[in-house]
Write an enzyme that holds these catalytic residues in place. Structure first.
Site, PDB file in Angstrom:
ATOM      1  N   CYS A  85       0.844  -1.201   0.000  1.00 21.92           N
ATOM      2  CA  CYS A  85       0.000   0.000   0.000  1.00 21.92           C
ATOM      3  C   CYS A  85       0.883   1.256   0.000  1.00 21.92           C
ATOM      4  O   CYS A  85       1.669   1.450  -0.917  1.00 21.92           O
ATOM      5  CB  CYS A  85      -0.998  -0.031   1.148  1.00 21.92           C
ATOM      6  SG  CYS A  85      -2.354   1.160   0.923  1.00 21.92           S
ATOM      7  N   HIS A 197      -3.853  -4.535  -0.502  1.00 22.86           N
ATOM      8  CA  HIS A 197      -3.507  -5.153   0.773  1.00 22.86           C
ATOM      9  C   HIS A 197      -3.627  -6.679   0.660  1.00 22.86           C
ATOM     10  O   HIS A 197      -4.723  -7.210   0.774  1.00 22.86           O
ATOM     11  CB  HIS A 197      -4.462  -4.669   1.874  1.00 22.86           C
ATOM     12  CG  HIS A 197      -4.201  -3.277   2.333  1.00 22.86           C
ATOM     13  ND1 HIS A 197      -3.283  -2.978   3.320  1.00 22.86           N
ATOM     14  CD2 HIS A 197      -4.734  -2.103   1.929  1.00 22.86           C
ATOM     15  CE1 HIS A 197      -3.265  -1.668   3.507  1.00 22.86           C
ATOM     16  NE2 HIS A 197      -4.134  -1.114   2.682  1.00 22.86           N
ATOM     17  N   GLU A 199      -2.818  -8.806   2.862  1.00 25.98           N
ATOM     18  CA  GLU A 199      -3.239  -9.334   4.167  1.00 25.98           C
ATOM     19  C   GLU A 199      -4.749  -9.215   4.370  1.00 25.98           C
ATOM     20  O   GLU A 199      -5.299  -9.814   5.294  1.00 25.98           O
ATOM     21  CB  GLU A 199      -2.480  -8.627   5.299  1.00 25.98           C
ATOM     22  CG  GLU A 199      -2.956  -7.247   5.660  1.00 25.98           C
ATOM     23  CD  GLU A 199      -2.472  -6.137   4.737  1.00 25.98           C
ATOM     24  OE1 GLU A 199      -2.653  -4.970   5.099  1.00 25.98           O
ATOM     25  OE2 GLU A 199      -1.913  -6.436   3.660  1.00 25.98           O
TER      26      GLU A 199
END
Length: 218
Positions: A85, A197, A199
């Site tokens: 990011c 992202h 994650e």
């Protein structure tokens, strides 16, 4: 999962929910340390540079721990770094937000600027366009990933020529939002990064992180 767990440092420079990055890297098969210690960051097999919020604030936090020097030193030795990011955005030359221009790490030429789309921020799941030869997106080329951002790199300006070795040719992944194209990921020697992202991107994001962790032991 990788049998011999590589050591990954998540660089702590005060940006965002670092614990989610730590947990995601642990699930990807790494032995993870959250720290701002330069010696630990240099010694690790891989360095993860997260980032959320404003470009200027992230650069201020990074410089406070001399993080830009850590990144540069690792890359000069061919040691892997992954930006996520705003952790990807700060790798470029500069960012422009609300009329304020901030110098970035300068690992890639180019600028981070506001997306030219009818609806900003770009928030939600999006397909990406990985290039041939990608290792980061191996097995997940057709998947969707989760984006939350208002700014991005809309022009790729790093030039190569016919004599540039394949290992030095950046692989650039693109995405589109509201008719505006922007850089979604880059693989450039030891330096990889994603605008989205991983994650927060479910199974596809988990596989992407496993791809990176696996590359650390090769």
């Amino acid at each position: 999962m990788v049998e011999n767990k590589p050591a990954v440092v998540v660089l702590d420079y005060g940006s965002g929910n670092l614990r989610s990055a730590v947990r995601a890297m642990e699930r990807a098969g790494a032995e993870v340390t959250l720290t701002s210690d330069p010696d630990d960051a240099m010694a690790a097999d891989g360095l993860l540079v997260p980032g959320v919020g404003a470009f200027e604030a992230c650069m201020r936090g990074l410089r406070a721990i001399r993080g830009e020097r850590i990144i540069a030193r690792r890359l000069s030795g061919g040691r892997p770094v992954l930006g996520i990011c705003v952790g990807m955005q700060i790798l470029f030359e500069r960012g422009i937000e609300h009329g304020v221009e901030t110098e970035g790490c300068g690992e890639w030429p180019g600028r981070v600027e506001r997306l030219q789309a009818p609806i900003v921020p770009h928030m939600g799941w999006n397909t990406v366009e990985p290039p041939a030869g990608t290792r980061l997106f191996a097995g997940i080329e057709e998947e969707r990933f989760y984006f939350v951002h208002s700014y991005g790199v809309r022009d790729w300006v790093l030039e190569t020529n016919d004599r540039t070795p394949d290992s030095h040719r950046p692989l650039v992944t693109w995405a589109e939002h509201g008719g505006d194209r922007f850089v979604a990921a880059v693989e450039n020697g030891p330096l990889w990064a994603t605008q989205f992202h991983p994650e927060k991107s479910g199974d596809a994001g988990a596989q992407l992180l496993r791809n990176w962790v696996s590359s650390l032991v090769q």
